[in-house]
Design an enzyme around this catalytic site. Structure first.
Site, PDB file in Angstrom:
ATOM      1  N   SER A   1       3.923   0.949   2.432  1.00  8.54           N
ATOM      2  CA  SER A   1       5.186   0.382   1.958  1.00  8.54           C
ATOM      3  C   SER A   1       6.007   1.348   1.119  1.00  8.54           C
ATOM      4  O   SER A   1       7.215   1.436   1.265  1.00  8.54           O
ATOM      5  CB  SER A   1       4.913  -0.876   1.134  1.00  8.54           C
ATOM      6  OG  SER A   1       4.218  -1.821   1.899  1.00  8.54           O
TER       7      SER A   1
ATOM      8  N   THR B   1       0.848  -1.174   0.000  1.00  7.37           N
ATOM      9  CA  THR B   1       0.000   0.000   0.000  1.00  7.37           C
ATOM     10  C   THR B   1       0.883   1.223   0.000  1.00  7.37           C
ATOM     11  O   THR B   1       1.879   1.272   0.720  1.00  7.37           O
ATOM     12  CB  THR B   1      -0.879   0.061   1.270  1.00  7.37           C
ATOM     13  OG1 THR B   1      -1.704  -1.086   1.314  1.00  7.37           O
ATOM     14  CG2 THR B   1      -1.749   1.288   1.294  1.00  7.37           C
TER      15      THR B   1
ATOM     16  N   LYS C   1      -8.290   1.799  -1.588  1.00 12.73           N
ATOM     17  CA  LYS C   1      -7.875   2.126  -0.228  1.00 12.73           C
ATOM     18  C   LYS C   1      -8.088   3.584   0.128  1.00 12.73           C
ATOM     19  O   LYS C   1      -7.635   4.041   1.166  1.00 12.73           O
ATOM     20  CB  LYS C   1      -6.408   1.758  -0.051  1.00 12.73           C
ATOM     21  CG  LYS C   1      -6.123   0.300  -0.366  1.00 12.73           C
ATOM     22  CD  LYS C   1      -4.658   0.049  -0.408  1.00 12.73           C
ATOM     23  CE  LYS C   1      -4.361  -1.152  -1.248  1.00 12.73           C
ATOM     24  NZ  LYS C   1      -2.983  -1.243  -1.631  1.00 12.73           N
TER      25      LYS C   1
ATOM     26  N   GLY D   1      -7.692   7.661   3.542  1.00 10.28           N
ATOM     27  CA  GLY D   1      -6.913   6.605   2.904  1.00 10.28           C
ATOM     28  C   GLY D   1      -6.300   5.753   3.993  1.00 10.28           C
ATOM     29  O   GLY D   1      -5.972   6.263   5.069  1.00 10.28           O
TER      30      GLY D   1
END
Length: 185
Positions: A137, A12, A44, A58
């Site tokens: 990430s 993500t 997301k 988010g």
């Protein structure tokens, strides 16, 4: 499978950019399990409208955990209409002190078009210093790219999209399938 053997879910990148009265939250669609892409089209970034006030959120982390947090945030916003910062602080307090919520593994970026906040399970409600924030990430890659673009003539959405494209080129847990929500001017 022992907990330590589980490869974990990754994938993500969420970014929030505020510029010239506009706030954009953008997120990629990748979900990975270990080294395998499980899904490339996850959504997301969501628009919430508790009490008639628009809020964009988010999330990074576990989807079920993030949905639980979004439901709790909506309830807090319904109790304090139009007060995103107050609702976020109340959510962070609950998240930090409630034994059930403490186990949730997710982070949120939220905005009402004025405030841009990151909410963490450590009890933090953070407002970015440079009108840009990112989680997940590839968050650090997207953050660095967006900060470099903030002095350009680009609007918030263009900066967010370009930063996400850079993150997707660098981070194997980030893809270019974006969900973008804009709020403000």
């Amino acid at each position: 499978m022992a907990k330590n053997d589980f490869p974990g879910w990754h994938g993500t990148t969420i970014i929030g950019v505020r510029k010239d009265g506009q706030v954009v939250i953008a997120g990629d669609g990748q979900v990975s399990l270990g080294q395998t892409v499980i899904k490339g089209t996850a959504r997301k970034v969501r628009r919430l409208s508790p009490g008639g006030y628009d809020v964009v959120a988010g999330f990074a982390g576990s989807t079920a955990d993030a949905f639980t947090l979004l439901e709790r945030l909506e309830a807090k916003l319904e109790a304090t209409p139009g007060q995103l910062q107050r609702a976020s602080v109340e959510l962070a307090k609950d998240w930090r002190t409630d034994k059930y919520l403490q186990k949730l593994e997710a982070m949120l970026i939220v905005t009402d078009g004025t405030d841009l906040l990151v909410i963490t399970g450590a009890g933090d409600v953070l407002e970015p210093e440079h009108d840009v924030t990112a989680i997940g990430s590839g968050g650090n890659y997207a953050l660095a790219a967006a900060r470099a673009l903030m002095d350009s003539d680009h609007d918030a959405e263009t900066i967010a999209r370009r930063a996400m494209a850079i993150a997707a080129d660098i981070c194997v847990y980030t893809n270019g399938n974006l969900t973008v929500e804009r709020i403000g001017i």
